[in-house]
Every structure is written in C-alpha cells, then in structure tokens.
Design a protein around this motif. Sequence first.
Motif, PDB file in Angstrom:
ATOM      1  N   MET A   1      -7.383  31.421  38.340  1.00 49.32           N
ATOM      2  CA  MET A   1      -8.742  31.132  37.930  1.00 49.32           C
ATOM      3  C   MET A   1      -9.270  30.030  38.825  1.00 49.32           C
ATOM      4  SD  MET A   1     -10.142  29.808  34.249  1.00 49.32           S
ATOM      5  CE  MET A   1      -8.799  28.707  33.984  1.00 49.32           C
ATOM      6  N   GLY A   2     -10.404  30.262  39.402  1.00 49.74           N
ATOM      7  CA  GLY A   2     -10.999  29.284  40.293  1.00 49.74           C
ATOM      8  C   GLY A   2     -11.931  28.333  39.552  1.00 49.74           C
ATOM      9  N   TRP A   3     -12.709  27.616  40.334  1.00 49.57           N
ATOM     10  CA  TRP A   3     -13.630  26.641  39.766  1.00 49.57           C
ATOM     11  C   TRP A   3     -14.707  27.254  38.876  1.00 49.57           C
ATOM     12  CZ3 TRP A   3     -12.605  21.758  39.352  1.00 49.57           C
ATOM     13  CH2 TRP A   3     -11.671  21.195  40.216  1.00 49.57           C
ATOM     14  N   PRO A   4     -15.270  28.404  39.220  1.00 49.05           N
ATOM     15  CA  PRO A   4     -16.267  28.979  38.295  1.00 49.05           C
ATOM     16  C   PRO A   4     -15.688  29.289  36.917  1.00 49.05           C
ATOM     17  CG  PRO A   4     -16.441  30.029  40.430  1.00 49.05           C
ATOM     18  CD  PRO A   4     -15.216  29.174  40.468  1.00 49.05           C
ATOM     19  N   GLY A   5     -14.449  29.736  36.876  1.00 49.04           N
ATOM     20  CA  GLY A   5     -13.803  30.015  35.596  1.00 49.04           C
ATOM     21  C   GLY A   5     -13.578  28.758  34.782  1.00 49.04           C
ATOM     22  N   ILE A   6     -13.208  27.672  35.451  1.00 43.98           N
ATOM     23  CA  ILE A   6     -13.000  26.403  34.755  1.00 43.98           C
ATOM     24  C   ILE A   6     -14.324  25.868  34.215  1.00 43.98           C
ATOM     25  CG2 ILE A   6     -12.361  23.985  35.119  1.00 43.98           C
ATOM     26  CD1 ILE A   6      -9.978  25.806  34.808  1.00 43.98           C
ATOM     27  N   VAL A   7     -15.380  25.966  35.003  1.00 51.07           N
ATOM     28  CA  VAL A   7     -16.695  25.503  34.549  1.00 51.07           C
ATOM     29  C   VAL A   7     -17.158  26.325  33.348  1.00 51.07           C
ATOM     30  CG1 VAL A   7     -19.129  25.342  35.201  1.00 51.07           C
ATOM     31  CG2 VAL A   7     -17.366  24.560  36.780  1.00 51.07           C
ATOM     32  N   PHE A   8     -16.969  27.632  33.400  1.00 47.54           N
ATOM     33  CA  PHE A   8     -17.348  28.493  32.277  1.00 47.54           C
ATOM     34  C   PHE A   8     -16.518  28.176  31.039  1.00 47.54           C
ATOM     35  CE2 PHE A   8     -17.084  32.491  29.867  1.00 47.54           C
ATOM     36  CZ  PHE A   8     -18.438  32.653  29.574  1.00 47.54           C
ATOM     37  N   ALA A  45     -13.109  19.658  31.645  1.00 49.44           N
ATOM     38  CA  ALA A  45     -12.283  20.770  32.131  1.00 49.44           C
ATOM     39  C   ALA A  45     -12.038  20.638  33.637  1.00 49.44           C
ATOM     40  CB  ALA A  45     -12.946  22.099  31.818  1.00 49.44           C
ATOM     41  N   MET A  46     -13.057  20.212  34.381  1.00 49.81           N
ATOM     42  CA  MET A  46     -12.877  20.030  35.824  1.00 49.81           C
ATOM     43  C   MET A  46     -11.926  18.881  36.122  1.00 49.81           C
ATOM     44  SD  MET A  46     -16.592  20.941  37.490  1.00 49.81           S
ATOM     45  CE  MET A  46     -17.478  19.626  36.699  1.00 49.81           C
ATOM     46  N   VAL A  47     -12.018  17.806  35.343  1.00 47.42           N
ATOM     47  CA  VAL A  47     -11.103  16.675  35.534  1.00 47.42           C
ATOM     48  C   VAL A  47      -9.671  17.088  35.226  1.00 47.42           C
ATOM     49  CG1 VAL A  47     -10.477  14.420  34.574  1.00 47.42           C
ATOM     50  CG2 VAL A  47     -12.830  14.890  35.222  1.00 47.42           C
ATOM     51  N   ALA A  48      -9.483  17.869  34.170  1.00 49.69           N
ATOM     52  CA  ALA A  48      -8.134  18.331  33.822  1.00 49.69           C
ATOM     53  C   ALA A  48      -7.557  19.205  34.930  1.00 49.69           C
ATOM     54  CB  ALA A  48      -8.166  19.102  32.506  1.00 49.69           C
ATOM     55  N   LYS A  49      -8.379  20.064  35.519  1.00 47.86           N
ATOM     56  CA  LYS A  49      -7.902  20.918  36.611  1.00 47.86           C
ATOM     57  C   LYS A  49      -7.522  20.076  37.824  1.00 47.86           C
ATOM     58  CE  LYS A  49      -9.253  24.690  39.678  1.00 47.86           C
ATOM     59  NZ  LYS A  49      -8.117  25.560  39.514  1.00 47.86           N
ATOM     60  N   MET A  50      -8.370  19.110  38.170  1.00 48.89           N
ATOM     61  CA  MET A  50      -8.071  18.262  39.322  1.00 48.89           C
ATOM     62  C   MET A  50      -6.813  17.437  39.099  1.00 48.89           C
ATOM     63  SD  MET A  50     -11.672  16.935  40.883  1.00 48.89           S
ATOM     64  CE  MET A  50     -12.413  16.402  39.362  1.00 48.89           C
ATOM     65  N   LEU A  51      -6.662  16.849  37.916  1.00 51.02           N
ATOM     66  CA  LEU A  51      -5.473  16.052  37.634  1.00 51.02           C
ATOM     67  C   LEU A  51      -4.206  16.900  37.643  1.00 51.02           C
ATOM     68  CD1 LEU A  51      -6.667  13.597  34.846  1.00 51.02           C
ATOM     69  CD2 LEU A  51      -6.100  13.074  37.217  1.00 51.02           C
ATOM     70  N   GLY A  52      -4.291  18.090  37.109  1.00 49.58           N
ATOM     71  CA  GLY A  52      -3.125  18.976  37.121  1.00 49.58           C
ATOM     72  C   GLY A  52      -2.726  19.401  38.519  1.00 49.58           C
ATOM     73  N   ASN A  53      -3.710  19.657  39.374  1.00 53.03           N
ATOM     74  CA  ASN A  53      -3.402  20.039  40.748  1.00 53.03           C
ATOM     75  C   ASN A  53      -2.875  18.867  41.564  1.00 53.03           C
ATOM     76  OD1 ASN A  53      -4.092  22.696  40.376  1.00 53.03           O
ATOM     77  ND2 ASN A  53      -6.169  22.461  41.128  1.00 53.03           N
ATOM     78  N   VAL A  54      -3.426  17.690  41.351  1.00 54.30           N
ATOM     79  CA  VAL A  54      -2.977  16.513  42.105  1.00 54.30           C
ATOM     80  C   VAL A  54      -1.566  16.114  41.711  1.00 54.30           C
ATOM     81  CG1 VAL A  54      -3.402  14.037  42.387  1.00 54.30           C
ATOM     82  CG2 VAL A  54      -5.288  15.638  42.593  1.00 54.30           C
ATOM     83  N   THR A  55      -1.267  16.139  40.417  1.00 60.09           N
ATOM     84  CA  THR A  55       0.060  15.742  39.960  1.00 60.09           C
ATOM     85  C   THR A  55       1.096  16.848  40.116  1.00 60.09           C
ATOM     86  OG1 THR A  55      -0.413  16.405  37.686  1.00 60.09           O
ATOM     87  CG2 THR A  55      -0.877  14.118  38.288  1.00 60.09           C
ATOM     88  N   HIS A  59      -0.259  25.119  38.608  1.00 64.68           N
ATOM     89  CA  HIS A  59      -0.928  25.739  39.747  1.00 64.68           C
ATOM     90  C   HIS A  59      -2.100  26.563  39.239  1.00 64.68           C
ATOM     91  CE1 HIS A  59       2.368  24.474  42.288  1.00 64.68           C
ATOM     92  NE2 HIS A  59       3.212  24.983  41.400  1.00 64.68           N
ATOM     93  N   ASP A  60      -2.937  27.031  40.143  1.00 67.08           N
ATOM     94  CA  ASP A  60      -4.117  27.792  39.749  1.00 67.08           C
ATOM     95  C   ASP A  60      -3.720  29.049  38.986  1.00 67.08           C
ATOM     96  OD1 ASP A  60      -5.861  26.014  40.841  1.00 67.08           O
ATOM     97  OD2 ASP A  60      -6.045  27.065  42.745  1.00 67.08           O
ATOM     98  N   GLY A  61      -4.318  29.223  37.812  1.00 64.55           N
ATOM     99  CA  GLY A  61      -4.090  30.416  37.013  1.00 64.55           C
ATOM    100  C   GLY A  61      -2.964  30.320  36.014  1.00 64.55           C
ATOM    101  N   TRP A  66      -5.101  26.587  31.569  1.00 68.58           N
ATOM    102  CA  TRP A  66      -6.079  26.971  30.548  1.00 68.58           C
ATOM    103  C   TRP A  66      -5.987  26.042  29.342  1.00 68.58           C
ATOM    104  CZ3 TRP A  66      -9.469  31.214  30.108  1.00 68.58           C
ATOM    105  CH2 TRP A  66      -9.498  32.053  31.225  1.00 68.58           C
ATOM    106  N   LEU A  67      -4.765  25.809  28.886  1.00 69.60           N
ATOM    107  CA  LEU A  67      -4.559  24.976  27.712  1.00 69.60           C
ATOM    108  C   LEU A  67      -5.011  23.547  27.953  1.00 69.60           C
ATOM    109  CD1 LEU A  67      -3.409  24.783  24.844  1.00 69.60           C
ATOM    110  CD2 LEU A  67      -1.211  24.193  25.879  1.00 69.60           C
ATOM    111  N   ALA A  68      -4.637  22.978  29.080  1.00 76.83           N
ATOM    112  CA  ALA A  68      -5.009  21.589  29.380  1.00 76.83           C
ATOM    113  C   ALA A  68      -6.520  21.440  29.518  1.00 76.83           C
ATOM    114  CB  ALA A  68      -4.311  21.132  30.655  1.00 76.83           C
ATOM    115  N   CYS A  69      -7.157  22.371  30.188  1.00 72.85           N
ATOM    116  CA  CYS A  69      -8.606  22.300  30.367  1.00 72.85           C
ATOM    117  C   CYS A  69      -9.340  22.459  29.042  1.00 72.85           C
ATOM    118  CB  CYS A  69      -9.071  23.360  31.358  1.00 72.85           C
ATOM    119  SG  CYS A  69      -8.536  23.043  33.049  1.00 72.85           S
TER     120      CYS A  69
END
Length: 87
Positions: A1-8, A45-55, A59-61, A66-69
Amino acid sequence: MGWPGIVFLGLVVGLAGWWLHPLRRLASGPFGRLWAAGLAGMVAAMVAKMLGNVTGAFHDGDSLEWLACALLALVAVTVSVGLAARR
C-alpha cells in the motif's frame, strides 16, 4: 500500500472516529470539527508509516503497517475531538 492508501485509511479512520466519539456534539456544532478530525487522522497515519519505515518495524503493505496507521489515527482523532469539546 502506497501513500494514497495511507492517506485514505487515515481519512476514513478520522471521520469514523469523529462520528463515534461521544463528545462530538459538544465540539461547536454538528460538523464543526469534522475537517480537523479528518486531518488529524491523515497526518497520524502518515507519521505512523514514516516511523515504521525509518525504524524498520514494517515494510510497505505489511499487516502491521495497517494496524499501526489505523491505531495512531484513532488515537489522534480521539485526542483532537476531546480537546475541541473542552473549549
């Protein structure tokens, strides 16, 4: 899931959280803080995705993404609606 999915996902969780919050009626009118709840859900949701990817927590998808966001968006909406109702 990319950024549009996270925003939605953040927007949907934000709007649903606003609708289900018991103090939403006190927050200046029936639709007074609807935009703030949607924005809070999207940003969280965007912050959760960024933090998960940085730490490297997920990974994407991943299901954990989904749960964290969704959970962070729900917490952000709960706090924002609660603070708006206290005014």
